[in-house]
Design a protein around this motif. Structure first.
Motif, mmCIF file in Angstrom:
data_model
loop_
_atom_site.group_PDB
_atom_site.id
_atom_site.type_symbol
_atom_site.label_atom_id
_atom_site.label_comp_id
_atom_site.label_asym_id
_atom_site.label_seq_id
_atom_site.Cartn_x
_atom_site.Cartn_y
_atom_site.Cartn_z
ATOM 1 N N VAL B 127 4.979 45.493 21.649
ATOM 2 C CA VAL B 127 5.856 44.627 22.440
ATOM 3 C C VAL B 127 5.041 43.657 23.298
ATOM 4 N N ILE B 128 3.996 44.161 23.921
ATOM 5 C CA ILE B 128 3.288 43.359 24.926
ATOM 6 C C ILE B 128 2.347 42.321 24.310
ATOM 7 N N LYS B 129 1.723 42.668 23.213
ATOM 8 C CA LYS B 129 0.749 41.749 22.606
ATOM 9 C C LYS B 129 1.299 40.340 22.402
ATOM 10 N N PRO B 130 2.458 40.182 21.737
ATOM 11 C CA PRO B 130 2.982 38.826 21.531
ATOM 12 C C PRO B 130 3.316 38.118 22.845
ATOM 13 N N ILE B 131 3.757 38.914 23.831
ATOM 14 C CA ILE B 131 4.052 38.299 25.131
ATOM 15 C C ILE B 131 2.762 37.716 25.720
ATOM 16 N N LEU B 132 1.671 38.482 25.608
ATOM 17 C CA LEU B 132 0.387 38.000 26.123
ATOM 18 C C LEU B 132 -0.046 36.742 25.379
ATOM 19 N N ASP B 133 0.150 36.755 24.056
ATOM 20 C CA ASP B 133 -0.195 35.568 23.260
ATOM 21 C C ASP B 133 0.563 34.353 23.781
ATOM 22 N N ALA B 134 1.862 34.549 23.992
ATOM 23 C CA ALA B 134 2.700 33.446 24.470
ATOM 24 C C ALA B 134 2.218 32.975 25.833
ATOM 25 N N MET B 135 1.911 33.938 26.715
ATOM 26 C CA MET B 135 1.479 33.578 28.061
ATOM 27 C C MET B 135 0.216 32.731 28.015
ATOM 28 N N GLN B 136 -0.657 33.046 27.036
ATOM 29 C CA GLN B 136 -1.925 32.317 27.010
ATOM 30 C C GLN B 136 -1.834 30.956 26.349
ATOM 31 N N THR B 137 -0.854 30.780 25.446
ATOM 32 C CA THR B 137 -0.776 29.478 24.775
ATOM 33 C C THR B 137 0.157 28.514 25.494
ATOM 34 N N MET B 138 1.038 29.049 26.302
ATOM 35 C CA MET B 138 1.957 28.189 27.066
ATOM 36 C C MET B 138 1.149 27.285 28.000
ATOM 37 N N PRO B 139 1.475 25.985 28.048
ATOM 38 C CA PRO B 139 0.768 25.106 28.993
ATOM 39 C C PRO B 139 0.934 25.659 30.406
ATOM 40 N N SER B 140 -0.148 25.649 31.158
ATOM 41 C CA SER B 140 -0.139 26.409 32.402
ATOM 42 C C SER B 140 0.906 25.926 33.409
ATOM 43 N N PHE B 141 1.174 24.599 33.402
ATOM 44 C CA PHE B 141 2.091 24.141 34.461
ATOM 45 C C PHE B 141 3.541 24.503 34.194
ATOM 46 N N VAL B 142 3.827 25.032 32.994
ATOM 47 C CA VAL B 142 5.180 25.513 32.737
ATOM 48 C C VAL B 142 5.541 26.615 33.738
ATOM 49 N N TYR B 143 4.525 27.386 34.134
ATOM 50 C CA TYR B 143 4.789 28.494 35.055
ATOM 51 C C TYR B 143 5.175 28.008 36.437
ATOM 52 N N LEU B 144 4.934 26.740 36.665
ATOM 53 C CA LEU B 144 5.270 26.225 37.997
ATOM 54 C C LEU B 144 6.780 26.236 38.208
ATOM 55 N N ILE B 145 7.530 26.035 37.112
ATOM 56 C CA ILE B 145 8.980 25.896 37.263
ATOM 57 C C ILE B 145 9.634 27.174 37.793
#
Ligand SMILES: Nc1ncnc2c1ncn2[C@@H]1O[C@H](COP(=O)(O)OP(=O)(O)OP(=O)(O)O)[C@@H](O)[C@H]1O
Ligand SMILES: [Mg+2]
Lengths: 421, 284
Positions: B127-145
């Motif tokens: 379950v967690i592995k793909p989430i980590l993959d997504a977290m790392q490929t997502m452009p970082s400023f997306v997390y700002l929202i």
């Protein structure tokens, strides 16, 4: 080799010469209580052990089951007993399920079916707490690749068992030191495992296992990773330790010579099942099937077999009362050139040769006058190995006698030499 | 060229938005508490760093560099750190450091346990592995929202975004480190009757430590790199200087601040690498 043996502690000599005597061994096994009892043990690796168990019961083969279900049968319906203080060896080729079996004995593998009793208690039914206690107090394991904790010092490794049992720091240091000294590693306490040679590492493995003073020692190919010389030393040391401490040992090897050298009894495994259990001599002289016969064919038999195993009934025997005439007749009839002479109580008196007997007949001498005394004798529990020297120099067959000098059998040179091959 | 047929249209972003709103409506209190807690830690850390005389920190960096690398490295790091002071950016650097520190601490508090759990439960890993993959490929400023939505503008949302961005390496490497402990060693531990907990503390974690240290190093570096991005939502510090410099085309200002970030990164990286190396366990 022989020289080395002379220097061994008394205990080993005692073991080899006394306990290994067949009758004594049987009596000894009988006298001892059962320490480990394994009943119909089966271990299946895979998703659906229940279904596989059914297939096994209906007699399907390991290969077929693997092809159809993808499950591996590691151990298949194995039963045996190990007595207290016994050195029990399990041998077999790679993949025959030896490790799987021994790992069931401390429940590192959970059996798919079957029972394992240690001191009468069924360990398969132990809960977590009982299992923890069982592992802490009763049983310790020595690993093929040592399994040392590389982040701990040598003494830190040996302390591990007592530490888990909650023994205070000072005390467990003491225990660890004592055990390290026992395997000859004083002064190495503060080194790390990577600073030691292979042989020394396995000594640490041994010391670590002994630190909890377990009743049972499980050893999974402990010497396979060592080079031959060190390996031989470790084997002898193991015999020494076993004789001194009298632990129950379950020992795994794929080396027949090692198995026969160490084991009081040996179990041979194939495809997860035990093919034969017996003393080295039993297996060697009486292999249960073709497979085992093949397996043991390159054993150094001289180290396993005793004089008693290879002696034959003398074809002819004459009594002191008989004259040269009888002696000549007996030798002629049996096609031999010398014959042993015994008294009424079968006590060995000497040997006569055909030439002497013919001469005696002509010159009217008595048997007593031509009796030769410089023949060689041996006892039935002498290793064949130790007879090689004698056999190659003696002119006559070797007489096998008991303590009262009673003739039990004779060994002709050719049977010693054939044991060599 | 043909357009993709319009009737097969589905946008999933909207559901995330709804979900975040739902969280906000229902767990406002929770986020408030979280906000307070993080802010307090952050301010304490910043106050401490500012209270610390500058030479204290320079000396500390020198000693650490000396201890974990060598004398020359120690001198070099001390000199580089002083350079930041010379630029007149000391206070801003301390603010940045406080955010990085807070983010790293939170990341470790979350990441190491998650990594441990993952190494023990294969299903959780799936379950967690793909989430980590997504977290790392997502452009970082997306997390700002989501950070803004949960915490508004300021330092706390900056920390929040930084944590999300910097979390994956420490989780991954903790998991990896524990999984790579030789099987025989773990079995040896169990064979002496250790509980799983004892095996974890006495064998698996010490064995995995060098790998976990590498994870901590990577997490720290990522936190540092997120600082510039996080300055967009009001994290003061060096990042904000860079941002301001860029938006006003003041090259000098942006450059000094940028260089300071690089210096900070180099020092933290080298020292934490050195610490990680010290924990290396010699191969058998
Ligand atoms: N954890 C496991 N999962 C799946 N299959 C296993 C597992 N452990 C062992 N097996 C399989 O069980 C069978 C017996 O293996 P085992 O390790 O007991 O053999 P062995 O006699 O000890 O061999 P070796 O001399 O190579 O150590 C092999 O076919 C092996 O592939
Ligand atoms: Mg094996």
């Amino acid at each position: 080799m022989t020289e080395f043996r002379k220097e061994l502690p008394i205990s080993i000599k005692y073991r080899n010469n006394e306990c290994k005597k067949k009758d004594n061994l049987i009596e000894w096994v009988y006298r001892m209580t059962v320490k480990i009892k394994v009943e119909n043990l089966t271990k299946i690796f895979g998703r659906n052990p229940k279904a596989v168990l059914k297939k096994l019961k209906s007699g399907e083969s390991k290969e077929k089951i693997f092809r159809e279900t993808g499950n591996t049968v590691g151990v298949n319906n194995v039963s045996f007993e190990v007595s207290e203080g016994e050195f029990f060896v399990i041998m077999g080729l790679s993949g025959s399920g030896k490790s799987t079996l021994i790992r069931c004995l401390n429940l590192l593998n959970i059996p798919s079916a079957g029972q394992i009793y240690v001191d009468g208690a069924n360990i398969v039914q132990y809960n977590k707490k009982a299992l923890g206690e069982f592992r802490q107090k009763k049983v310790a394991m020595v690993f093929q690749h040592f399994g040392l904790f590389t982040h701990r010092t040598i003494i830190g490794n040996v302390e591990y068992g007592p530490e888990i049992r909650g023994i205070p720091k000072e005390e467990r240091r003491e225990i660890a030191k004592k055990n390290l000294a026992a395997v000859g590693l004083e002064g190495w306490e503060d080194k790390y495992p990577n600073e030691l040679s292979g042989g020394m590492r396995q000594r640490v493995g041994l010391a670590r296992a002994f630190a909890n003073d377990p009743d049972i020692l499980l050893m999974d190919e402990p010497f396979s990773a060592l080079d031959p010389l060190i390996r031989r030393d470790m084997q002898l040391e193991m015999l020494d330790i076993h004789a001194k401490l009298g632990k129950t040992i379950v020992f795994i090897t794929h080396d027949v010579n090692e198995a026969f050298k160490l084991g009081d009894r040996v179990a041979v495994m194939k495809d997860g099942a035990i093919e034969q259990i017996g003393t080295p001599e039993e297996i060697l002289t009486n292999p249960a099937n073709e497979y085992i016969a093949n397996f043991v064919q390159d054993v150094d038999k001289t180290k396993v077999l005793h004089a008693g195993n290879i002696m034959i009934k003398p074809g002819a025997l004459i009594s002191l009362k008989d004259g040269p005439k009888v002696a000549i007749k007996e030798m002629r009839n049996n096609g031999i050139s010398s014959v042993f002479v015994v008294d009424n109580a079968r006590k060995l008196q000497g040997i006569v040769t055909i030439d002497d007997a013919v001469k005696a007949l002509k010159e009217q001498q008595k048997l007593q006058d031509i009796l030769i005394k410089d023949y060689d004798t041996t006892t039935p529990d002498t290793y064949v190995q130790d007879l090689i020297q004698v056999a190659s120099t003696t002119k006559y067959p070797i007489a096998v006698v008991d303590e009262q000098d009673k003739l039990l059998g004779i060994i002709v040179r050719v049977s010693v030499l054939s044991a060599l091959t | 060229m043909q357009d993709f047929p319009e009737f097969i249209s589905f946008k999933c972003g909207i559901y995330i938005e709804v979900f975040v709103k739902w969280l906000l409506d229902n767990f406002m209190g929770f986020f408030d508490v979280l906000n307070e807690g993080v802010l307090m830690f952050l301010l304490k850390a910043e106050a401490f760093l500012l209270w610390l005389p500058w030479w204290c920190l320079v000396l500390l960096v020198f000693l650490l560099g000396w201890r974990f690398r060598n004398l020359r490295a120690g001198i070099l790091y001390a000199f580089l750190l002083s350079l930041i002071g010379v630029f007149g950016l000391w206070q801003l650097t301390m603010s940045t450091l406080a955010i990085v520190l807070t983010s790293v601490v939170i990341s470790l508090l979350l990441g190491i346990p998650v990594g441990i759990l993952m190494s023990h439960h294969a299903k959780l890993e799936v379950v967690i592995k793909p989430i980590l993959d997504a977290m790392q490929t997502m452009p970082s400023f997306v997390y700002l929202i989501p950070a803004i939505m949960f915490f508004g503008l300021g330092m706390v949302p900056a920390v929040f975004a930084t944590v999300i961005y910097a979390l994956p390496p420490v989780i991954r490497l903790t998991n990896l480190g524990i999984k790579n402990v030789p099987k025989e060693m773990v079995e040896a531990s169990y064979s002496f009757g250790s509980s799983s907990w004892q095996t974890l503390l006495k064998v698996q974690l010490p064995q995995a430590l060098p790998t976990i240290m590498t994870g901590i190093n990577q997490t720290t570096m990522m936190a540092l790199s997120m600082v510039v991005v996080a300055s967009m939502i009001g994290a003061k510090g060096l990042g904000y200087e860079v941002l301001a410099g860029i938006s006003r085309i003041e090259i000098a200002r942006a450059f000094d601040a940028g260089l300071s970030i690089v210096i900070l990164a180099v020092i933290i990286d080298r020292i934490s690498q050195g610490i990680a190396d010290k924990y290396k366990i010699p191969e058998q």
